[in-house]
Design an enzyme around this catalytic site. Structure first.
Site, PDB file in Angstrom:
ATOM      1  N   MET A 116       0.720  -0.958  -0.086  1.00 54.85           N
ATOM      2  CA  MET A 116      -0.019  -0.470   0.169  1.00 54.85           C
ATOM      3  C   MET A 116       0.900   1.248  -0.130  1.00 54.85           C
ATOM      4  O   MET A 116       0.489   1.717  -1.194  1.00 54.85           O
ATOM      5  CB  MET A 116      -0.825  -0.083   1.319  1.00 54.85           C
ATOM      6  CG  MET A 116      -1.775  -1.449   1.380  1.00 54.85           C
ATOM      7  SD  MET A 116      -3.468  -0.642  -0.240  1.00 54.85           S
ATOM      8  CE  MET A 116      -4.105   0.966   0.784  1.00 54.85           C
ATOM      9  N   GLY A 117       1.864   1.270   0.953  1.00 57.67           N
ATOM     10  CA  GLY A 117       3.010   2.341   1.042  1.00 57.67           C
ATOM     11  C   GLY A 117       3.589   2.752  -0.762  1.00 57.67           C
ATOM     12  O   GLY A 117       2.970   3.442  -0.912  1.00 57.67           O
ATOM     13  N   LYS A 123     -13.514   5.140   8.142  1.00 59.57           N
ATOM     14  CA  LYS A 123     -13.486   3.565   7.369  1.00 59.57           C
ATOM     15  C   LYS A 123     -13.430   2.178   8.491  1.00 59.57           C
ATOM     16  O   LYS A 123     -13.162   0.708   7.733  1.00 59.57           O
ATOM     17  CB  LYS A 123     -11.499   3.743   7.513  1.00 59.57           C
ATOM     18  CG  LYS A 123     -10.762   2.419   6.851  1.00 59.57           C
ATOM     19  CD  LYS A 123     -11.664   2.198   5.220  1.00 59.57           C
ATOM     20  CE  LYS A 123     -10.311   1.527   4.501  1.00 59.57           C
ATOM     21  NZ  LYS A 123      -9.861   0.041   5.112  1.00 59.57           N
ATOM     22  N   SER A 144      -8.965   3.250   1.450  1.00 63.62           N
ATOM     23  CA  SER A 144      -9.860   1.788   0.642  1.00 63.62           C
ATOM     24  C   SER A 144      -9.614   1.686  -0.519  1.00 63.62           C
ATOM     25  O   SER A 144      -9.846   2.282  -1.167  1.00 63.62           O
ATOM     26  CB  SER A 144     -11.551   1.681   1.263  1.00 63.62           C
ATOM     27  OG  SER A 144     -11.267   0.851   1.000  1.00 63.62           O
ATOM     28  N   GLU A 170     -18.307  -3.887   4.659  1.00 66.90           N
ATOM     29  CA  GLU A 170     -17.610  -4.897   3.570  1.00 66.90           C
ATOM     30  C   GLU A 170     -18.005  -5.797   3.976  1.00 66.90           C
ATOM     31  O   GLU A 170     -17.821  -7.134   3.488  1.00 66.90           O
ATOM     32  CB  GLU A 170     -16.040  -4.417   3.043  1.00 66.90           C
ATOM     33  CG  GLU A 170     -15.678  -5.012   2.196  1.00 66.90           C
ATOM     34  CD  GLU A 170     -13.597  -4.230   2.589  1.00 66.90           C
ATOM     35  OE1 GLU A 170     -12.937  -5.463   2.208  1.00 66.90           O
ATOM     36  OE2 GLU A 170     -13.281  -3.277   2.532  1.00 66.90           O
ATOM     37  N   ALA A 193      -1.513  -1.418  12.527  1.00 66.49           N
ATOM     38  CA  ALA A 193      -2.074  -0.147  13.316  1.00 66.49           C
ATOM     39  C   ALA A 193      -1.101  -1.160  14.602  1.00 66.49           C
ATOM     40  O   ALA A 193      -0.391  -1.777  14.766  1.00 66.49           O
ATOM     41  CB  ALA A 193      -3.435  -1.085  13.322  1.00 66.49           C
ATOM     42  N   VAL A 210       1.680   2.153   7.879  1.00 66.42           N
ATOM     43  CA  VAL A 210       2.427   1.125   8.965  1.00 66.42           C
ATOM     44  C   VAL A 210       1.310   0.234   9.923  1.00 66.42           C
ATOM     45  O   VAL A 210       0.200   0.221   9.380  1.00 66.42           O
ATOM     46  CB  VAL A 210       4.081   1.778  10.360  1.00 66.42           C
ATOM     47  CG1 VAL A 210       4.553   2.353   9.529  1.00 66.42           C
ATOM     48  CG2 VAL A 210       3.026   1.809  10.832  1.00 66.42           C
ATOM     49  N   LYS A 234      -8.875  -9.651  10.049  1.00 71.30           N
ATOM     50  CA  LYS A 234      -8.206  -8.427  10.214  1.00 71.30           C
ATOM     51  C   LYS A 234      -8.358  -7.757  11.690  1.00 71.30           C
ATOM     52  O   LYS A 234      -7.555  -7.319  12.340  1.00 71.30           O
ATOM     53  CB  LYS A 234      -7.657  -7.993   9.400  1.00 71.30           C
ATOM     54  CG  LYS A 234      -6.823  -8.202   8.259  1.00 71.30           C
ATOM     55  CD  LYS A 234      -5.284  -7.690   7.892  1.00 71.30           C
ATOM     56  CE  LYS A 234      -4.501  -8.135   6.637  1.00 71.30           C
ATOM     57  NZ  LYS A 234      -3.887  -7.466   5.717  1.00 71.30           N
ATOM     58  N   HIS A 244     -16.717   1.391   7.192  1.00 72.62           N
ATOM     59  CA  HIS A 244     -16.696   0.678   5.814  1.00 72.62           C
ATOM     60  C   HIS A 244     -16.369  -0.350   5.301  1.00 72.62           C
ATOM     61  O   HIS A 244     -17.073  -1.037   4.953  1.00 72.62           O
ATOM     62  CB  HIS A 244     -15.988   1.926   4.915  1.00 72.62           C
ATOM     63  CG  HIS A 244     -15.362   0.994   3.835  1.00 72.62           C
ATOM     64  ND1 HIS A 244     -14.642   0.106   3.730  1.00 72.62           N
ATOM     65  CD2 HIS A 244     -15.614   1.722   2.555  1.00 72.62           C
ATOM     66  CE1 HIS A 244     -14.029  -0.448   2.426  1.00 72.62           C
ATOM     67  NE2 HIS A 244     -15.016   0.502   1.551  1.00 72.62           N
ATOM     68  N   ASN A 245     -15.524  -0.857   6.799  1.00 78.31           N
ATOM     69  CA  ASN A 245     -14.174  -2.422   6.163  1.00 78.31           C
ATOM     70  C   ASN A 245     -15.884  -3.273   7.454  1.00 78.31           C
ATOM     71  O   ASN A 245     -15.795  -4.542   6.253  1.00 78.31           O
ATOM     72  CB  ASN A 245     -13.197  -1.908   7.524  1.00 78.31           C
ATOM     73  CG  ASN A 245     -12.203  -2.285   6.449  1.00 78.31           C
ATOM     74  OD1 ASN A 245     -12.638  -1.167   5.931  1.00 78.31           O
ATOM     75  ND2 ASN A 245     -11.420  -2.903   7.450  1.00 78.31           N
TER      76      ASN A 245
END
Length: 494
Positions: free
Chosen positions: A16-17, A185, A131, A192, A79, A77, A263, A188-189
Site C-alpha cells: 500500500m505504501g 473507515k 480503501s 464490506e 496498526a 505501518v 484482520k 466501511h470495513n
C-alpha cells in the site's frame, strides 16, 4: 534532488505504501520515502521508483530533512504499537505546524488519543482511512481523513488529487475531528464484511439448491453487475468464478479452502455497535460466519455426526428463482448499509463529529472496495433529508424493499428448507421485520425482568413506572406503582 523540496514523505513501504507513493508521484508530487528495513527502501529505489521524483532516505533525520515546510509525513505501518513507536521517533525531529498522517487501519480511539497528545506539541495528526486495496492505492483510492480542519487544508491539495474521481468529484472529503476518519473507515470495513458475506450466501444458494457450476455462476454475476447490483464486489465475483486452476484444470474457487481470515476491523465495528446501542445484525452475522468457517476441522467432524435435512430437489422455475436470489441480495444489501449508516450517525452524535452522511456515501462511490452504483441512491437519500433516521425510510429504499420483499422471504425460507446456512440474509430479514413492527414481544420480556429482578415496567394505558409482586402468598398477583422515574435502557446485573 535538493533537500527540503519534497511535497510529502511516506514511512512504510509495504504494498500500500509503495503504491500510494507511485500514485502521488504520477500526479506531480515529489515524495521522500523511508522504511525501517533499509533493504526495502533500496529495492524500491532501484526498481519501481527508478527515474521518478522519489527520494529514498536511510534515516528519519534525512527523511524529515527532505520535506518542505510545513512537513507532511504519512505513515503506512501496522496498526497498534508500531504507529506509536514511529510517532515517538518522528516528533523530536518535527516543528510546530507539521503534519503526521496515519493511513493504516488504526482503531479510532487510538487516533483520538494520538491527535490529543500531538496537539499539545502543536503538531497536526490526521487519521486517514484508505480503501481500495493495492490497485486503489496506485490508481486512486477512497480517502477518509479526520483531524483538525487546519490540518485538512494543508494536505487537501495532495489527497484530493490522488483520490479516485467519480463524475469529476474526488473520492476524498474532510470527515471531521480527531478519530472521525478512522471511524468512518471502520464502518466501511464492517459494511464490506456484510456485502461479502451476502454475496457468498447468494453463491451457496445457487450452487447447493440449483446445482450451478462456476461457469454458470460467472454468467449470472456478470449479468447482475449490469443492473442495480452493479458494484466492484459483484464484478470481481464473476471474474473469480471464471478463473481456472492451472494445476487441476478445475475452477480455482472450487479448490480454495473454505476457511476465512479477518484482520479485526469487523470486530471493532461490532464493539462500536454494542457500545452505542445500534443494531448491526447483518455485519454481526458476517463476522460470525467467518469465525465459524475458520473451525474447518471441527465442522468436518460435525458433518459426519449431526443430522442433515432430508435431500430435496428444486422443483420450481429456475430462472425465476435466480431472479429471486438477486432481489434477496439487493434487499439484504440495503439493510446492511442502513445499519452501517445508522452506526455512523450514532458515532457522529457520541463523539460530536458532525459527520456528513451524504459526503461519506459520495466518497465511497469510487476507489474503495464497497464502491457500487447504488451508493448514488444513498447520496440522494441524505441530500433529500440530512436528518434521515434510517435509510429504509427514504422513498427510494422503501419502494425497493416493497418490490423485493416477497422474493426475499421466498429465498430465505427455501434456503432454510434445503439446510443452506444464510446467516446474513436471515439477520437482514429479521432486522427488517423487527424495525417495521409497531409491537414486539418485549412486553413479555419486561414482565420477566420485573418477575426475577424487580426491574419495573411501563404500561400502554397510563403513565408511570410499575412493579408487580408476581407471587402473592394467596396466589393473586398484585401490581403497585413505583416512584415515577425514567426506565433504565438496560440493567448491568442481567
Amino acid at each position: 534532488m535538493n533537500t527540503n523540496q519534497c511535497d510529502i514523505g511516506m514511512i512504510g513501504l509495504g504494498v500500500m505504501g509503495e503504491n500510494l507513493v507511485l500514485n502521488m508521484e504520477s500526479k506531480g508530487f515529489s515524495v521522500a520515502v523511508f522504511n525501517r528495513t533499509t533493504e526495502v527502501t533500496d529495492k524500491f529505489a532501484a526498481g519501481r521508483a527508478k527515474g521518478k521524483n522519489i527520494q529514498p532516505t536511510q534515516t528519519l533525520e534525512e527523511f524529515v530533512g527532505a520535506l518542505k515546510k510545513p512537513r507532511i509525513a504519512m505513515l503506512m505501518v501496522k496498526a497498534g504499537p508500531p504507529v506509536d513507536s514511529v510517532i515517538s521517533q518522528l516528533v523530536p525531529l518535527l516543528e510546530k505546524g507539521d503534519v503526521i498522517i496515519d493511513g493504516g487501519n488504526s482503531l479510532f480511539t487510538d487516533t483520538q488519543r494520538r491527535e490529543k497528545e500531538l496537539a499539545e506539541e502543536d503538531i497536526h495528526f490526521v487519521g486517514m482511512g484508505v480503501s481500495g486495496g493495492e490497485e486503489g492505492a496506485l490508481k486512486g483510492p477512497s480517502l477518509m481523513p479526520g483531524g483538525s480542519r487546519e490540518s485538512w487544508e494543508i494536505i487537501a491539495p495532495i489527497f484530493r488529487k490522488i483520490a479516485a474521481q467519480v463524475d469529476g468529484e474526488p473520492c476524498c472529503r474532510y470527515m471531521g475531528p480527531d478519530g472521525a476518519g478512522h471511524y468512518v473507515k471502520m464502518v466501511h470495513n464492517g459494511i464490506e464484511y456484510g456485502d461479502i458475506q451476502l454475496i457468498c450466501e447468494a453463491y451457496a444458494i445457487l450452487k447447493d439448491i440449483l446445482g450451478m457450476d462456476a461457469a454458470q455462476l460467472a454468467d449470472i454475476f456478470e449479468e447482475w453487475n449490469k443492473g442495480e447490483l452493479e458494484s466492484y464486489l459483484i464484478e470481481i465475483t464473476s471474474l473469480i468464478f471464471r478463473k481456472i486452476d492451472p494445476e487441476t484444470g478445475k475452477p480455482l474457487v472450487d479448490v480454495i479452502l473454505d476457511k476465512a481470515g479477518q484482520k479485526g476491523t469487523g470486530i471493532w465495528t461490532l464493539q462500536a455497535g454494542i457500545k452505542q446501542y445500534v443494531v448491526i445484525s447483518t455485519i454481526n452475522a458476517a463476522v460470525e460466519a467467518r469465525v465459524i468457517s475458520s473451525r474447518k476441522e471441527e465442522r468436518e467432524e460435525a458433518s459426519k455426526i449431526l443430522p442433515h435435512p432430508r435431500a430435496r430437489t428444486f422443483k420450481g422455475n429456475r430462472d425465476r428463482f435466480v431472479n429471486a436470489v438477486r432481489d434477496a441480495l439487493y434487499a439484504s444489501k440495503i439493510i446492511s448499509y442502513a445499519q452501517g449508516m445508522e452506526l455512523l450517525r450514532s458515532g457522529s452524535t457520541t463523539y460530536e463529529w458532525n459527520l456528513n452522511l451524504s459526503d461519506i456515501a459520495t466518497i465511497w462511490r469510487g476507489g474503495c472496495i464497497i464502491r457500487a452504483k447504488f451508493l448514488n441512491r444513498i447520496v440522494e437519500a441524505f441530500r433529500r433529508n440530512p436528518a434521515l433516521q434510517n435509510l429504509l425510510l427514504d422513498r427510494y429504499f422503501t419502494k425497493a424493499i416493497k418490490r423485493t420483499q416477497p422474493k426475499w422471504r421466498l429465498v430465505v425460507s427455501t434456503a432454510i428448507k434445503f439446510g443452506v446456512p444464510v446467516p446474513a440474509f436471515s439477520a437482514s430479514l429479521a432486522y427488517f421485520d423487527s424495525y417495521r413492527s409497531a409491537r414486539l414481544p418485549a412486553n413479555l420480556l419486561q414482565g420477566q425482568r420485573d418477575f426475577f429482578g424487580a426491574h419495573t415496567y411501563e404500561r400502554i394505558d397510563k403513565p408511570g413506572v410499575f412493579h408487580t409482586e408476581w407471587l402473592e402468598p394467596e396466589g393473586t398477583p398484585a401490581e403497585k406503582p413505583t416512584e415515577p422515574k425514567t426506565p433504565e435502557p438496560h440493567h448491568a446485573g442481567e
